[in-house]
Design a protein around this motif. Structure first.
Motif, short mmCIF file in Angstrom:
data_model
loop_
_atom_site.label_atom_id
_atom_site.label_comp_id
_atom_site.label_asym_id
_atom_site.label_seq_id
_atom_site.Cartn_x
_atom_site.Cartn_y
_atom_site.Cartn_z
N ALA A 1 -21.05 29.29 -3.80
CA ALA A 1 -20.11 30.36 -4.15
C ALA A 1 -20.12 30.63 -5.65
CB ALA A 1 -18.70 30.00 -3.68
N GLY A 2 -21.05 30.01 -6.36
CA GLY A 2 -21.27 30.39 -7.76
C GLY A 2 -20.55 29.54 -8.79
N ALA A 3 -20.05 28.39 -8.37
CA ALA A 3 -19.34 27.55 -9.33
C ALA A 3 -20.26 26.43 -9.84
CB ALA A 3 -18.10 26.94 -8.69
N GLY B 1 -20.79 23.93 -0.97
CA GLY B 1 -20.00 25.16 -0.81
C GLY B 1 -19.67 25.79 -2.15
N SER B 2 -19.23 24.97 -3.09
CA SER B 2 -18.79 25.56 -4.35
C SER B 2 -19.97 26.08 -5.15
CB SER B 2 -17.97 24.55 -5.17
OG SER B 2 -18.78 23.48 -5.54
N GLU C 1 -16.82 23.74 -12.92
CA GLU C 1 -15.75 24.49 -12.25
C GLU C 1 -15.22 23.78 -11.01
OE1 GLU C 1 -18.45 27.85 -12.37
OE2 GLU C 1 -16.83 29.07 -13.18
N VAL C 2 -16.07 22.98 -10.40
CA VAL C 2 -15.62 22.20 -9.25
C VAL C 2 -16.19 20.79 -9.38
CG1 VAL C 2 -15.69 21.90 -6.74
CG2 VAL C 2 -15.42 24.19 -7.71
N ASP D 1 -9.78 25.42 -15.95
CA ASP D 1 -10.59 26.22 -15.01
C ASP D 1 -11.55 25.33 -14.22
OD1 ASP D 1 -9.29 28.44 -15.91
OD2 ASP D 1 -10.82 28.93 -17.41
N CYS D 2 -11.01 24.28 -13.74
CA CYS D 2 -11.82 23.36 -12.95
C CYS D 2 -10.99 22.81 -11.79
CB CYS D 2 -12.32 22.21 -13.82
SG CYS D 2 -13.34 21.04 -12.89
N GLU D 3 -11.58 22.84 -10.61
CA GLU D 3 -10.93 22.27 -9.42
C GLU D 3 -11.44 20.85 -9.23
OE1 GLU D 3 -8.90 23.53 -6.37
OE2 GLU D 3 -8.08 24.19 -8.28
N ILE E 1 -11.39 17.85 -6.71
CA ILE E 1 -11.06 17.67 -5.29
C ILE E 1 -11.32 16.23 -4.86
CG2 ILE E 1 -11.51 18.48 -2.94
CD1 ILE E 1 -12.56 21.07 -4.24
N VAL F 1 -18.74 19.65 -0.13
CA VAL F 1 -17.88 20.52 -0.93
C VAL F 1 -18.70 21.08 -2.10
CG1 VAL F 1 -15.90 20.54 -2.49
CG2 VAL F 1 -15.73 19.37 -0.29
#
Lengths: 336, 543, 417
Positions: free
Chosen positions: C71-73, C67-68, C21-22, C49-51, C53, C64
Motif C-alpha cells: 500500500a506504499g508505506a 500489506g503496508s 511508516e509502518v 507518522d508511523c504505525e 503494530i 502486515v
C-alpha cells in the motif's frame, strides 16, 4: 376489511431490483452502473456461490466507500479463479499474498493508509477489506484473523463459507458441517461423513473478541447482505461478515441451485443469519417459511449417504437438532 | 496503459479477464421467453390481464385501462359480472389466494368513467359497412373492434335500450344501469351507430337496405325454456327471463310472497335474490346438489347469506294455487338424480322457471347456407355462419352463455370480419406455452393476502337493489394489482441481472428488459431458477 | 553525533531516521530491544507518522509488512531464529511480490535444541528466499546498513535483510556515530513504490502464474539481485559522501594484497579475525581477511578477484549445512571455480560458542601448512561427541542428545529433568 398499507411492491425487497421501487431503494446489484468489482471472464465453476457472494459484497462495499477500497485476498478458489496470469477479474486494487495471512496483510494495508491519510488529510479516505474462503479464515488464517480482531484494526474481513477446501478438491475444513462427505471425511465406515462435535463457528468467536460488528449472511438474501456490508462500513475497527456461499462442486448440487441451497440453509435454521455489535446480537433474519432439514440435505450429494434405501433417521435428527438449537439461540422464528 | 512499472506476470491490469470468453464452457444456454399467464390463457374475452396489471402495478391506471380495452371495451361491466375464470386459474392461489383481477378491472372501468377516458378513433376508414344485430355484450364488442379497425358499424337493436342480457338478465344490484350507459356511450362516441327498437326480421333484407358488406349476429338467447309441470289453472308459473326483464320496468312483477324458483343456474340465483329484494321469500328448488349446480358458488353463497332458501335434490311434480309438490331425489352412482318416491308440499304463490333460454332465430328464416342445430346457429372457427359474410356469436351460437364469452366472440368475429372484408384470412398468432406454477419461483413475492372487496351488509342487501359488491379504492386496487405474479412475463425485477455469477446479463434499461451476454454466460442456470415469473428457460446449445 | 549505546538502540535510531511508516513488532530474543526502542519512539512521538503494530506472530509481522509495503508505506520489522522460520512463507512471498521491506535479523541459532545465542543458521536458512542479505561487522555498520538498505530495497524493489550478530552486536554497548536527520534525508529519498494498491489506479497484485511464465518471473528476481551487485558499491560510495565513512559494499578485504592465506567470514567475527591476522602477520604469516557484507546477492566476481593472488582460503562460518558442511564455503567455492585454490571450511561459533583468537590462530596456522581438514569444527568437544557416539552404538534408546551431552559435561545433574 383489514388495513393494508399501500406500500406493497409486488416483490418488495426480495428481488434484486424492482421497477416499482425508487432507484435509491433498489439493491446495488440492480444498478446498471454497479461496479462489477469482479469482472466477467473469471474461471469459477458454473453457478459458483463464492463468485456471486464476492461481487455482492465487494460491490456493496465499493458503493459504501464511493470506490475507495482496497482488497486483500487469501489463497483459495476466489483467488485462483479470479487472477490466473495473464488476466485478472478484479477491477479494484487487490492483493493476494498467502493462504493464511490475509487478515494481517489487510492490517498492513490499513496501517499504510492511516499514515497516508495523516500525511494528507484532504485525500479521500480509503477503506480495506480482507476476504477468503472458510479454510483461509477458520483454519490456516485463524491466527492472523484473531490478531486483527484483537487489535481492532480497521479492516472488514469477509469469509465466504462453502464448508470446505473446494479449491484443492473438497477436503474438510473446520467449517465443514457434521455428516457432510468430503474427500477427507468420506461417506464410509460406521460414522460416514464429517464427525459431530467438531468444527467451529467463527462468527461466534469473532463476537467473543467484542469487535464492533459481526454479521452472517447468505447469497440468497442479497438485500440483507448489502445492508450488512453497508452497516459494516459505518464502523471503524475490526469487522467480520461470514457469508454462506454454496458450492455446486463440493456440495454436489445443480449449478442452477446455488441460491436455492443458501435459501434452504437459512430457512431450515441450519445457517443462522444475524448481526451483532460489540459482542451482542442486534438482529436476526427471521425464517420466512420454515422447512425441515431434509429439504436442505436431500438435494446435496455430500449428504446422499443419509438418504439411501434406509434413511439415516438418527443422523438426520441430530442435524435437525442443530438447526433447532440455532432457531432457539438466535430466535430465528421471530427474528430480532 | 498505466503509469506503474508493474512487475512481470505477478501484477495484472484490472478487469483483464474479459479476454477469457467463458461462454465456450456452455452446453445449455438460457433464453428469455414470454410464457402465457394462466389468467390470459383462460380469459374468454382474450384479455392480456398480466399486461394491463403491469401498468396498474405502477399506478398508471390509464395505460392499464387502455391496455385492457385493447381486448375488451366493457371493463366496468366486466368488473362486475364476469365470473372471472382468470382468478380460478391464477397461480397466486397456490401462494395465498388468487389476485382479485375482477375487482381491479372494475376499478379501472370505474376510473375510466370517472375520468371520462375515451377510445382513440382510428386514423383511417376502410369504407366498409358492417351491420351488427343486437346490442348485447357480443354485439357491442364486435362493433367496438370493427370500428377501431376503421369500418363503419351500425348496431340494430330490437329492444328499447342497449345492453341486451346485461340489462335484461342481470339484476341492478349486480350491475347498476349507469355503468352500462357509460360504457355503451363510449362505444357510440367511437363512432358506432346504435339504432334501437329496430328488430331485424330478415337479415339479408336489412343488409341490402343498409348496403352492408358484412353482418355480425348477436341476438342472444332470451326465450325462457319451459318445462312441463302439471299445473292447476290457478297456479302462477312464469319464466325467469321475463321476471328479470320486468324488473327493469316501472311495474314490478306480481309473484306473491312465497316464490319458488326452479333451477340451479345463475339465472335462478339472480331471480331469487331479486325477489328477495322485493320483499318476497324465495325458495330455490334444484334437482341436484350444491356442488353440482351450474351457478357460481359465490353467488349461491351470497344468496344463502341473504336468506334465500334452497331445496337441493328436489324436482317439482305438481303446481297448484298456493302450493307445489316436490319429489325428493337421490344421486345415483354416476351422480345423476333419481326419483325416490318421497314427496313433500311447499307453500308457493308462484313458480319461476329458470331452466335456461332459447334463441329467437326468426331473422334467419330463408337465409341460404345456415346450419341450425339444437336451437343455435353453427359457426366455423372464424365465427362465420354457413352464409358468407354473415357471422354470429354470443349466446346464439353453441358456447357457454356468459357476458365474457360474448365479448370474446365479438372480438374474435371482428378480426375475422375485418380479414374477410379485405379478402384475407385472419390467423391468430401462435400461443405461448402456459406459465404453469412450477415455472415460478414464488419465494420472491412478498406476502400479501387478497384484498376482499367490501360487500353490503346483509340487511341492506336483502331489501334494496343497491350494488352488493363495492369497488376497491385506489390504494386497494394498487395493492391488489401488485399481487400479480406476472407469470411468464418479465417484470424487470433485476433478478437475472443480479444473480448471474458471471455478470453475463445485460440490463437494457426501463421497459427494455434484459439480454444475455453469451460471451461469458457459462450456462449455470441460476437465472432460470431465480426468475420469479418463469420468463427464462434453458435450451441446449447448438454445437 | 557520537553516542555510547547498545547496538539494538543504535539500529532503532537508524531505522527511525529513515522515517518508516509502518513497523511490525513481535518479540523474540535477541531482536527485541530494537522494536522496543522503536515502539517507545512512536509512542512518545519522537517518531511521527508511523504505525507501530504489535502483531501476534512473526508470520503476521511479515504479512502486515507485505500489506503496508504494497500500500506504499516504508515498512520495517525485525526478527531472529525461530521467528524467521515461522515467517518463512511470508518472507518468500514478500520478495516474490517485489516489496522493499527492510528487516533486521538479529542472528541466532535455530533449535532444537532451543538456543538463544548467536550463529548465522537463521539468515542462511533463508538464503534462497529472494531477499538481499547484508551482514554487519560492527554496530556502526549495522546502523549504517539499515540506512543503505532502505534505499537499496526501494530502488530495486526487493526486500533486504540486515543481519547482525545476536547479543554480540545487538546487546553490546559501543560508541556509534548517529547521523543527523538531515544527512539521512539527503541520502534517502521518500519511498516511491514501483507498484502500489491505489483505487485511482487499480491493479491486481499477486496473480497465480503458471508454467508459461513462472521461470521468467524467477529469472527476473535473479536478474534484479545481479543488478544490485552493481548498485551496492555505488550506494556505499554515495553513503560515504554524505556520512563520511566506509560502510557497506559487497566485500571488505583486510591485508589481502600479498596474502597466501585468506580467511573469509561474515559479521562480527571479522573483528576477532582481523586481530588474529594482525598478530599472525607480526609472526610472519602472509595472511589476510575477506569480509563478505553482501551474502545475497553473492559477489562471485568480487570474491574471485580478492582471492586471485592467494594460495588458499579458509571460510570460517557460523552455520552448518548438515550433511555437507559449509554454506558460505559452498558459495565461495562457486566463486573460485577453476582458480586452482585450496579451500577449507571451518564451522565455528554455533549456538554462541566463543571463537577465540587462540583457537583461530591455531587453526589458521594449520591451514597455512595445509594440514587442516577440509571441513573443520572449531573447538569441538571430541570427548563428549565420541562418548555419545559410543553410547549410540551400544544402546538403541539413548535419549535426547543435548541432555546427554549436558549431563556428560556436568552442567545438568545426573537426575533426568
Amino acid at each position: 376489511m383489514s388495513f393494508q398499507p399501500v406500500k406493497f411492491y409486488q416483490t418488495g425487497t426480495f428481488t434484486v431490483g424492482n421497477r416499482l421501487l425508487a432507484p435509491e431503494e433498489r439493491s446495488v446489484q440492480a444498478s446498471g452502473k454497479r461496479f462489477n468489482s469482479i469482472n466477467s471472464g473469471h474461471r469459477a465453476c458454473q453457478g459458483c456461490g463464492e463468485a456471486l457472494g464476492a461481487r455482492y459484497a465487494i460491490d456493496a462495499a465499493m458503493e459504501a466507500t464511493q470506490g475507495q477500497l482496497i482488497c486483500a485476498n487469501a489463497t483459495g478458489c476466489l483467488e485462483v479463479f479470479s487472477t490466473p496470469y495473464p488476466e485478472t477479474s478484479w477491477q479494484i486494487p487487490w492483493i493476494h499474498s498467502l493462504f493464511g495471512n490475509t487478515a494481517a496483510v489487510a492490517t498492513g494495508v490499513a496501517a499504510a493508509l492511516k499514515i497516508k491519510q495523516k500525511k494528507n488529510p484532504r485525500a479521500q479516505e480509503i477503506r480495506v477489506i480482507a476476504q477468503g474462503g472458510d479454510g483461509g479464515t477458520t483454519d490456516i488464517g485463524f491466527g492472523c484473523l484473531s490478531g486483527m480482531f484483537e487489535r481492532n484494526d480497521d479492516v472488514l474481513y469477509i469469509c465466504y463459507d462453502n464448508g470446505g477446501y473446494m479449491n484443492t478438491g473438497v477436503q474438510r475444513s473446520s467449517a465443514t458441517p457434521p455428516a457432510a462427505r468430503t474427500a477427507t471425511t468420506m461417506a464410509v465406515g460406521p460414522e460416514p461423513g464429517n464427525v459431530f462435535g467438531q468444527g467451529k463457528f467463527v462468527p461466534a468467536i469473532a463476537m467473543a473478541h467484542e469487535i464492533p460488528y459481526v454479521a452472517t449472511a447468505t447469497v440468497a438474501d442479497l438485500r440483507d447482505l448489502e445492508a450488512k456490508v453497508r452497516r459494516a462500513m459505518e464502523f471503524r475497527g475490526a469487522r467480520y461478515i461470514h457469508i454462506l456461499v454454496p458450492c455446486p462442486l463440493g456440495w454436489g448440487t445443480y449449478s442452477s441451485e446455488t441460491i436455492k441451497m443458501a435459501r434452504l440453509a437459512k430457512e431450515t435454521g441450519i445457517f443462522p443469519v444475524f448481526e451483532a455489535e460489540h459482542g451482542e446480537i442486534k438482529s436476526a433474519l427471521a425464517i420466512r417459511r420454515q422447512l425441515p432439514v431434509e429439504d436442505y440435505l436431500k438435494p446435496q450429494k455430500r449428504y446422499a449417504h443419509l438418504f439411501g434405501k434406509q434413511p439415516n433417521v438418527a443422523v438426520i435428527a441430530k442435524l435437525q437438532a442443530l438447526a433447532d438449537r440455532n432457531i432457539r439461540k438466535y430466535k430465528l422464528l421471530e427474528g430480532v | 496503459m498505466t503509469m506503474m512499472d508493474k512487475p512481470f506476470a505477478i501484477t495484472l491490469d484490472p478487469g483483464s479477464s474479459l479476454a477469457n470468453r467463458t461462454g465456450s464452457w456452455r452446453t445449455y444456454k438460457p433464453i428469455y421467453l414470454d410464457r402465457l399467464p394462466p389468467c390470459n390463457a383462460t380469459c374468454p374475452a382474450g384479455e392480456n390481464i398480466q399486461g394491463w396489471l403491469f401498468h396498474a402495478e405502477s399506478g398508471d391506471y390509464e395505460a392499464a385501462w387502455r391496455s385492457l380495452t385493447e381486448n375488451n371495451p366493457l371493463p366496468a361491466i366486466m368488473g362486475r359480472v364476469c365470473y372471472h375464470p382468470c382468478e380460478g386459474a391464477c397461480n397466486r392461489q397456490h401462494v395465498d389466494s388468487a389476485v382479485g383481477i375482477n375487482s381491479i378491472e372494475r376499478f379501472l372501468g370505474d376510473e375510466a368513467i370517472k375520468r371520462n377516458w375515451q377510445f382513440v378513433k382510428p386514423a383511417t376508414q376502410s369504407g366498409k359497412r358492417v351491420l351488427v344485430v343486437g346490442a348485447g355484450p357480443s354485439g357491442l364488442s364486435a362493433a367496438y373492434h370493427l370500428a377501431r379497425l376503421g369500418h363503419t358499424v351500425e348496431i340494430q337493436e330490437a329492444g328499447p335500450f342497449a345492453g341486451g342480457m346485461m340489462r335484461f338478465g342481470i339484476p341492478k344490484y349486480r350491475l347498476p344501469r349507469e355503468v352500462i350507459e357509460a360504457e355503451v356511450q363510449r362505444i357510440v362516441n367511437l363512432g358506432v351507430t346504435i339504432t334501437l327498437n329496430t328488430k331485424v326480421s330478415n337479415i339479408e333484407a336489412s343488409m341490402q337496405a343498409g348496403k352492408f358488406d358484412a353482418a355480425f349476429l348477436a341476438v342472444g338467447a332470451h326465450i325462457g325454456k319451459r318445462a312441463y309441470i302439471p299445473a292447476g289453472t290457478a297456479a302462477k308459473v312464469v319464466d325467469a327471463i321475463s321476471v328479470l326483464r320486468s324488473m327493469e320496468g316501472e311495474e314490478k312483477p306480481m309473484l306473491g310472497r312465497r316464490v319458488v324458483v326452479y333451477g340451479g343456474g345463475n339465472t335462478a340465483i339472480d331471480v331469487a335474490r331479486s325477489v328477495k329484494r322485493m320483499g318476497a321469500e324465495p325458495i330455490i328448488v334444484y334437482r341436484r346438489t350444491r356442488d353440482k349446480a351450474p351457478a357460481h358458488d359465490f353467488e349461491i353463497e351470497e344468496a344463502l347469506q341473504e336468506g334465500v332458501m334452497v331445496k337441493w335434490l328436489s324436482t317439482i311434480k305438481q303446481a297448484e294455487e298456493g302450493e307445489i309438490t316436490i319429489e325428493k331425489m337421490a344421486l345415483d352412482d354416476k351422480g345423476f338424480p333419481q326419483p325416490t318416491g318421497e314427496f313433500e308440499t311447499l307453500a308457493a304463490d308462484s313458480v319461476v322457471l329458470a331452466l335456461g333460454q332459447d334463441v329467437d332465430l326468426g331473422l334467419l328464416d330463408g337465409v341460404p347456407g345456415l346450419d341450425v342445430k339444437d336451437g343455435t346457429v353453427q359457426v366455423g372457427p372464424n365465427m362465420m355462419t354457413g352464409h358468407a359474410g354473415i357471422f354470429a356469436g354470443g349466446d346464439m351460437v353453441p358456447s357457454e352463455r356468459t357476458v365474457t364469452v360474448g365479448v370474446g366472440h365479438g372480438k374474435k368475429a371482428a378480426r375475422h370480419i375485418d380479414a374477410w372484408l379485405k379478402g384475407e384470412t385472419y390467423a391468430p398468432p401462435p400461443k405461448h406455452e402456459v406459465a404453469a406454477f412450477e415455472k415460478l419461483n414464488t419465494w420472491y413475492y412478498s406476502e400479501a393476502p387478497h384484498v376482499v372487496r367490501p360487500t353490503l351488509d346483509i340487511l341492506r342487501r336483502q331489501s334494496t337493489f343497491e350494488e352488493v359488491v363495492g369497488g376497491l379504492d385506489e390504494s386497494n386496487a394498487l395493492f391488489e394489482a401488485r399481487r400479480c405474479l406476472s407469470c411468464g412475463n418479465c417484470f424487470e425485477c433485476d433478478n437475472c441481472y443480479g444473480v448471474c455469477p458471471d455478470n453475463a446479463v445485460i440490463k437494457l434499461g426501463p421497459g427494455k428488459r434484459f439480454s444475455f451476454n453469451y460471451d461469458y454466460c457459462k450456462g449455470c442456470g441460476v437465472c432460470v431458477a431465480e426468475c420469479p415469473c418463469g420468463a427464462i428457460k434453458m435450451v441446449p446449445e447448438e454445437n | 553525533m557520537l553516542k555510547q549505546c547498545e547496538g539494538s538502540h543504535a539500529v532503532a535510531e537508524a531505522v527511525a531516521l529513515c522515517r518508516p511508516e509502518v513497523i511490525c513488532a513481535y518479540p523474540i530474543s535477541p531482536q527485541t530491544h530494537i522494536v522496543e526502542g522503536l515502539g517507545e519512539m512512536v509512542k512518545d512521538e519522537t517518531l511521527q507518522d508511523c504505525e507501530f503494530i504489535n502483531v501476534e506472530s512473526e508470520f503476521a509481522a511479515m504479512s502486515v509488512a507485505i500489506g503496508s509495503s504494497a500500500a506504499g508505506a516504508r515498512t520495517y520489522t525485525a526478527t531472529a531464529s525461530q521467528g524467521l522460520l515461522f515467517m518463512a512463507e511470508a518472507v518468500f512471498n514478500a520478495s516474490g511480490l517485489g516489496l522493499p521491506i527492510v528487516m533486521t535479523v538479529a542472528n541466532r541459532a535455530i533449535g532444537a535444541p532451543i538456543n538463544i545465542w548467536n550463529d548465522h543458521s537463521d539468515s542462511l536458512s533463508m538464503r534462497d528466499c529472494g531477499w538481499l542479505q547484508l551482514f554487519a561487522e560492527t554496530n556502526q555498520e549495522a546502523l549504517d546498513l539499515h540506512i543503505q538498505a532502505f534505499k537499496l530495497a526501494e530502488e530495486i524493489s526487493l526486500p533486504v535483510m540486515v543481519c547482525m550478530d545476536g547479543f554480540i552486536l545487538t546487546h553490546a554497548y559501543e560508541r556509534v556515530d548517529v547521523p543527523t536527520q538531515a544527512q539521512v534525508d539527503a541520502f534517502l529519498p521518500p519511498y516511491e513504490p514501483r507498484q502500489v494498491l491505489d483505487p485511482a489506479e487499480p491493479v491486481s497484485i499477486g496473480a497465480m502464474v503458471g508454467p508459461e511464465a513462472f521461470m521468467e518471473v524467477r529469472y527476473l528476481a535473479h536478474a534484479r539481485q545481479v543488478q544490485a551487485l552493481e548498485r551496492i558499491p555505488q550506494l556505499a560510495a554515495e553513503f560515504k559522501e554524505i556520512f563520511g565513512r566506509d560502510s557497506g559494499g559487497l566485500i571488505r578485504p583486510y591485508r589481502c594484497e600479498d596474502a597466501d592465506t585468506i580467511v573469509i567470514a561474515m559479521g562480527s567475527v571479522l573483528g576477532t579475525l582481523k586481530d588474529t591476522v594482525d598478530e599472525m602477520r607480526e609472526a610472519g604469516h602472509k595472511i589476510g581477511v575477506l569480509g563478505i557484507i553482501s551474502f545475497r546477492p553473492f559477489p562471485l566476481v568480487a570474491v574471485a578477484a580478492a582471492l586471485k593472488y592467494c594460495k588458499r582460503f579458509v571460510v570460517l562460518e557460523k552455520s552448518l549445512a548438515v550433511g555437507i558442511g559449509g554454506i558460505v564455503a559452498t558459495n565461495v567455492r562457486m566463486a573460485v571455480t577453476g582458480m586452482g585454490l585450496k579451500g577449507y571450511t571451518v564451522i565455528a561459533g554455533l549456538g554462541g560458542r566463543a571463537i577465540t583468537m587462540k583457537s583461530l590462530t591455531a587453526m589458521l596456522d594449520k591451514a597455512g601448512r595445509d594440514e587442516l581438514e577440509l571441513v573443520t569444527f572449531l573447538d569441538l568437544d571430541w570427548k563428549a561427541v565420541n562418548k555419545q557416539i559410543e553410547r549410540e552404538k551400544t544402546h538403541r534408546k539413548t535419549g535426547p542428545v543435548a541432555e546427554a551431552l549436558l549431563r556428560d559435561a556436568g552442567i545438568v545433574g545426573a537426575r533426568n529433568y
